[in-house]
Design a protein around this motif. Structure first.
Motif, PDB file in Angstrom:
ATOM      1  N   UNK A  25       0.930  -1.380  -0.057  1.00  0.00           N
ATOM      2  CA  UNK A  25      -0.014  -0.065  -0.109  1.00  0.00           C
ATOM      3  C   UNK A  25       1.067   1.230  -0.223  1.00  0.00           C
ATOM      4  N   UNK A  26       2.031   1.158   0.769  1.00  0.00           N
ATOM      5  CA  UNK A  26       2.744   2.512   0.718  1.00  0.00           C
ATOM      6  C   UNK A  26       3.426   2.771  -0.386  1.00  0.00           C
ATOM      7  N   UNK A  27       4.110   1.680  -1.098  1.00  0.00           N
ATOM      8  CA  UNK A  27       4.397   1.936  -2.513  1.00  0.00           C
ATOM      9  C   UNK A  27       3.335   2.861  -3.548  1.00  0.00           C
ATOM     10  N   UNK A  28       2.147   2.227  -3.474  1.00  0.00           N
ATOM     11  CA  UNK A  28       1.206   2.742  -4.196  1.00  0.00           C
ATOM     12  C   UNK A  28       1.089   4.408  -3.808  1.00  0.00           C
ATOM     13  N   UNK A  29       0.889   4.467  -2.416  1.00  0.00           N
ATOM     14  CA  UNK A  29       0.686   5.881  -1.922  1.00  0.00           C
ATOM     15  C   UNK A  29       1.794   6.789  -2.293  1.00  0.00           C
ATOM     16  N   UNK A  30       3.000   6.501  -2.400  1.00  0.00           N
ATOM     17  CA  UNK A  30       4.299   7.117  -2.705  1.00  0.00           C
ATOM     18  C   UNK A  30       4.252   7.666  -4.273  1.00  0.00           C
ATOM     19  N   UNK A  31       3.766   6.800  -4.897  1.00  0.00           N
ATOM     20  CA  UNK A  31       3.603   6.808  -6.517  1.00  0.00           C
ATOM     21  C   UNK A  31       2.465   7.964  -6.761  1.00  0.00           C
ATOM     22  N   UNK A  32       1.118   7.650  -6.086  1.00  0.00           N
ATOM     23  CA  UNK A  32       0.183   8.677  -6.044  1.00  0.00           C
ATOM     24  C   UNK A  32       0.451  10.000  -5.692  1.00  0.00           C
ATOM     25  N   UNK A  33       1.277  10.094  -4.580  1.00  0.00           N
ATOM     26  CA  UNK A  33       1.707  11.311  -4.131  1.00  0.00           C
ATOM     27  C   UNK A  33       2.881  12.134  -5.066  1.00  0.00           C
ATOM     28  N   UNK A  34       3.613  11.371  -5.879  1.00  0.00           N
ATOM     29  CA  UNK A  34       4.887  11.986  -6.274  1.00  0.00           C
ATOM     30  C   UNK A  34       4.345  12.167  -8.130  1.00  0.00           C
ATOM     31  N   UNK A  35       3.736  11.365  -8.518  1.00  0.00           N
ATOM     32  CA  UNK A  35       3.395  11.371 -10.221  1.00  0.00           C
ATOM     33  C   UNK A  35       2.124  12.026 -10.442  1.00  0.00           C
ATOM     34  N   UNK A  36       2.218  12.726 -11.450  1.00  0.00           N
ATOM     35  CA  UNK A  36       0.961  13.508 -11.859  1.00  0.00           C
ATOM     36  C   UNK A  36      -0.414  12.840 -11.738  1.00  0.00           C
ATOM     37  N   UNK A  37      -1.448  13.356 -11.179  1.00  0.00           N
ATOM     38  CA  UNK A  37      -2.672  12.545 -10.989  1.00  0.00           C
ATOM     39  C   UNK A  37      -3.339  12.168 -11.921  1.00  0.00           C
ATOM     40  N   UNK A  38      -2.923  12.428 -13.335  1.00  0.00           N
ATOM     41  CA  UNK A  38      -3.503  11.952 -14.316  1.00  0.00           C
ATOM     42  C   UNK A  38      -2.706  10.652 -15.071  1.00  0.00           C
ATOM     43  N   UNK A  39      -1.650  10.131 -14.341  1.00  0.00           N
ATOM     44  CA  UNK A  39      -0.922   9.107 -14.761  1.00  0.00           C
ATOM     45  C   UNK A  39      -1.669   7.844 -14.074  1.00  0.00           C
ATOM     46  N   UNK A  40      -1.940   6.954 -14.863  1.00  0.00           N
ATOM     47  CA  UNK A  40      -2.881   5.717 -14.595  1.00  0.00           C
ATOM     48  C   UNK A  40      -1.582   4.927 -13.973  1.00  0.00           C
ATOM     49  N   UNK A  41      -1.740   3.944 -12.871  1.00  0.00           N
ATOM     50  CA  UNK A  41      -0.943   3.014 -12.331  1.00  0.00           C
ATOM     51  C   UNK A  41      -1.551   1.480 -12.883  1.00  0.00           C
ATOM     52  N   UNK A  42      -0.648   0.882 -13.771  1.00  0.00           N
ATOM     53  CA  UNK A  42      -1.309  -0.705 -13.932  1.00  0.00           C
ATOM     54  C   UNK A  42      -0.228  -1.595 -13.170  1.00  0.00           C
ATOM     55  N   UNK A  43      -0.807  -2.608 -12.833  1.00  0.00           N
ATOM     56  CA  UNK A  43       0.019  -3.636 -12.112  1.00  0.00           C
ATOM     57  C   UNK A  43       0.469  -4.744 -13.389  1.00  0.00           C
ATOM     58  N   UNK A  44       1.566  -5.078 -13.627  1.00  0.00           N
ATOM     59  CA  UNK A  44       2.046  -6.042 -14.509  1.00  0.00           C
ATOM     60  C   UNK A  44       2.116  -7.428 -13.481  1.00  0.00           C
ATOM     61  N   UNK A  45       1.010  -8.066 -13.706  1.00  0.00           N
ATOM     62  CA  UNK A  45       0.909  -9.357 -12.872  1.00  0.00           C
ATOM     63  C   UNK A  45       1.997 -10.551 -13.018  1.00  0.00           C
ATOM     64  N   UNK A  46       2.709 -10.478 -13.828  1.00  0.00           N
ATOM     65  CA  UNK A  46       4.008 -11.276 -14.008  1.00  0.00           C
ATOM     66  C   UNK A  46       4.867 -11.241 -12.930  1.00  0.00           C
ATOM     67  N   UNK A  47       5.056 -10.009 -12.301  1.00  0.00           N
ATOM     68  CA  UNK A  47       6.075  -9.951 -11.380  1.00  0.00           C
ATOM     69  C   UNK A  47       5.555 -10.849  -9.842  1.00  0.00           C
ATOM     70  N   UNK A  48       4.499 -10.844  -9.999  1.00  0.00           N
ATOM     71  CA  UNK A  48       3.963 -11.621  -8.734  1.00  0.00           C
ATOM     72  C   UNK A  48       2.443 -12.152  -8.869  1.00  0.00           C
ATOM     73  N   UNK A  49       2.222 -13.135  -9.095  1.00  0.00           N
ATOM     74  CA  UNK A  49       0.721 -13.560  -9.607  1.00  0.00           C
ATOM     75  C   UNK A  49      -0.027 -14.198  -8.536  1.00  0.00           C
ATOM     76  N   UNK A  50       0.399 -14.056  -6.938  1.00  0.00           N
ATOM     77  CA  UNK A  50      -0.174 -14.851  -6.191  1.00  0.00           C
ATOM     78  C   UNK A  50      -1.750 -14.415  -5.822  1.00  0.00           C
ATOM     79  N   UNK A  51      -2.575 -14.991  -5.772  1.00  0.00           N
ATOM     80  CA  UNK A  51      -3.933 -14.682  -6.040  1.00  0.00           C
ATOM     81  C   UNK A  51      -4.413 -13.596  -4.927  1.00  0.00           C
ATOM     82  N   UNK A  52      -3.824 -13.855  -3.660  1.00  0.00           N
ATOM     83  CA  UNK A  52      -4.243 -12.918  -2.631  1.00  0.00           C
ATOM     84  C   UNK A  52      -3.786 -11.540  -2.992  1.00  0.00           C
TER      85      UNK A  52
END
Length: 401
Positions: free
Chosen positions: A39-66
Motif C-alpha cells: 500500500x505504501x508504495x502505491x501511496x508514494x507513487x500517487x503522491x509523486x506522479x501527476x494525478x492523471x497518470x494511471x498505474x497498472x500492475x504487471x501481474x507477471x511480477x507476482x501472480x499470487x491470487x491474494x
C-alpha cells in the motif's frame, strides 16, 4: 532493509515476529509479502506522479491470487501475459475494461477468451488481427485492441531490453501503419498503443528519455490509427536496488518528465489516458523469502549454512534468472537481527548443484541450525519464476501479511 523493523532480535513483518510467521506457515521455506509495504508504495507513487497518470500492475511480477486481490483495489489497471493470469485478475475483481493482455505467443484460444471476457488485447503480430476478427464475429462481441510497438530505441541502463532492434515483442514500428490499416479493415475496436522499451533501470534520466521517445512515437503513429487513441501504455522500466552500490531511483525526476507529457497530451492526444505498467517496482521490496538452517559446516576454512530452500523457490536470488555476473541480494539472519555480523558465510540450498547459492561469502552474524535466513527484495519474480519441480524438493508457501 528499513521497511521491516526488528524486535527482540527478530525481523518483523506486518507486526508479526519472524518465528511466529514461520509457525503460522507451518513450514519453511516460505515467502511473506507485506500488505502495508504494498500500500505504501502505491501511496508514494500517487503522491509523486501527476494525478492523471494511471498505474497498472504487471501481474507477471507476482501472480499470487491474494496479492493480486489486494492490488486490484489499489491500481487503475492490470496487465496480464496469459489466459491463466487473466483468470486470476478477473477472479480478483479487476474490471475487464481495465485489464490488458500482452505477450508474443498468444494462442488462438487465449485470444478468443480475451474477446469473450472483454479485456484489451495488445496486438503483437499480423496473425493476431485475423484471429481477433474471427473471434469477434463468432462471439458477436467487439474485439478491443491496442498495438504493442517494438520501438526503434531502447531503455538505456536497463536490466532487460524489451524494445529496439530485433525482438519477439510487439510489431516493428515501421510495420505498424500497415497493421493499423489491417485493424481498421477487420473492424477491431482500436484503443491505443503499448510501448515498453525496457525494465529495471535505476537511472531517472534514461527512463525520462525513453518516456519522451515513447510518447513522440505514439503521437506519430496516431496519425495512422483507425480510431481515437484512448490509452497510451508507456511501459515501466522503474527499477529497485538489489545489490551493494545500487542507489534508489529518483522518482521525482521521472514525475517531472511525466508532467510534461501530460501537458502535451492535452493537445496531441486529448482523449488518451497515459499509463505506467509497473510490476517489480510495486512488489519487489514488499516481499521476503525465508528458509531455515538445516546444517552448518566448514570446508577448507569456509563456513557454509545449508538451508532448506534455494534456487528451486527463488531462482533470481541465486543469480540464475538473468544475472551476467552473480551478486548477492540483501540477506540477513532473521532470528539474530541484534547480533553483530562477524563471520564470512555462504548460504547454500539443498540442491545438488553449485548454482544453489543464496549468499556467497557475506559477512553475517554467526548462525546455527534452526535459525531463519531472510532474503530481501523477494516480492517479484520469486515463487512463480522458479523451477519448483527441480529435484522434487518440497514446495514453498506464500503468505500475505
Amino acid at each position: 532493509m528499513t521497511q521491516f523493523p526488528s524486535s527482540h532480535g527478530e525481523l518483523m513483518l506486518g507486526g508479526v515476529r519472524l518465528s511466529i510467521l514461520a509457525a503460522r506457515a507451518g513450514q519453511t521455506p516460505f515467502y511473506a509479502y507485506s500488505r502495508s509495504a504494498l500500500r505504501q508504495r502505491i501511496i508514494e507513487l500517487r503522491q509523486t506522479l501527476p494525478t492523471k497518470i494511471k498505474l497498472h500492475y504487471a501481474m507477471k511480477a507476482n501472480p499470487m491470487p491474494a496479492l493480486v486481490g489486494l492490488m486490484a483495489h489499489l491500481v487503475d489497471g492490470m496487465d496480464v501475459a496469459s489466459a491463466g493470469e487473466m483468470k486470476v485478475a478477473l477472479d480478483a475483481g479487476m474490471a475487464p475494461h481495465d485489464i490488458s493482455f500482452a505477450g508474443p505467443g498468444k494462442r488462438d484460444t487465449e485470444l478468443r477468451q480475451a474477446v469473450a471476457a472483454g479485456v484489451l488485447v495488445n496486438i503483437e503480430s499480423f496473425r493476431e488481427v485475423d484471429v481477433l476478427a474471427q473471434a469477434s464475429q463468432a462471439l458477436g462481441l467487439p474485439a478491443r485492441a491496442a498495438v504493442r510497438v517494438n520501438p526503434d530505441f531502447e531503455l538505456k541502463s536497463s536490466g532487460m531490453k524489451m524494445g529496439g532492434g530485433g525482438k519477439p515483442f510487439g510489431v516493428d514500428v515501421e510495420q505498424v501503419p500497415t497493421l493499423l490499416a489491417n485493424m481498421g479493415r477487420a473492424g477491431l475496436q482500436f484503443e491505443g498503443f503499448h510501448i515498453y522499451p525496457g525494465s529495471q533501470s535505476l537511472s531517472a534520466p534514461a527512463i525520462g528519455e525513453a518516456l519522451e521517445h515513447a510518447y513522440a512515437l505514439a503521437v506519430r503513429l496516431a496519425a495512422h490509427a483507425p480510431g481515437t487513441v484512448r490509452l497510451l501504455n508507456l511501459g515501466g522500466g522503474l527499477g529497485v536496488p538489489y545489490f551493494p552500490g545500487d542507489k534508489p531511483l529518483d522518482l521525482t525526476r521521472v514525475a517531472d518528465t511525466l508532467e510534461r507529457l501530460v501537458q502535451r497530451a492535452h493537445a496531441d492526444l486529448p482523449q488518451a489516458s497515459l499509463a505506467l505498467e509497473l510490476g517489480r517496482y510495486l512488489v519487489a521490496e514488499a516481499g521476503i523469502y525465508v528458509a531455515r538452517v538445516i546444517d552448518r559446516k566448514q570446508s577448507r576454512g569456509q563456513v557454509y549454512l545449508v538451508v532448506d530452500g534455494g534456487l528451486h523457490h527463488n531462482l533470481a536470488a541465486t543469480g540464475n534468472f538473468g544475472q551476467v555476473l552473480r551478486k548477492n541480494y540483501p540477506v540477513a539472519i532473521g532470528t539474530r537481527m541484534d547480533a553483530t555480523p562477524s563471520q564470512v558465510t555462504s548460504v547454500v540450498g539443498p540442491s545438488c548443484t553449485p548454482l544453489d547459492v543464496l549468499a556467497d561469502r557475506m559477512l553475517l552474524p554467526e548462525a546455527q541450525v534452526g535459525d531463519l535466513v531472510v532474503v530481501f527484495q523477494s516480492g517479484a519474480y520469486g515463487a512463480s519464476a522458479s523451477p519448483h519441480l527441480f529435484l522434487a524438493h518440497p514446495a514453498c508457501l506464500e503468505l500475505l501479511v
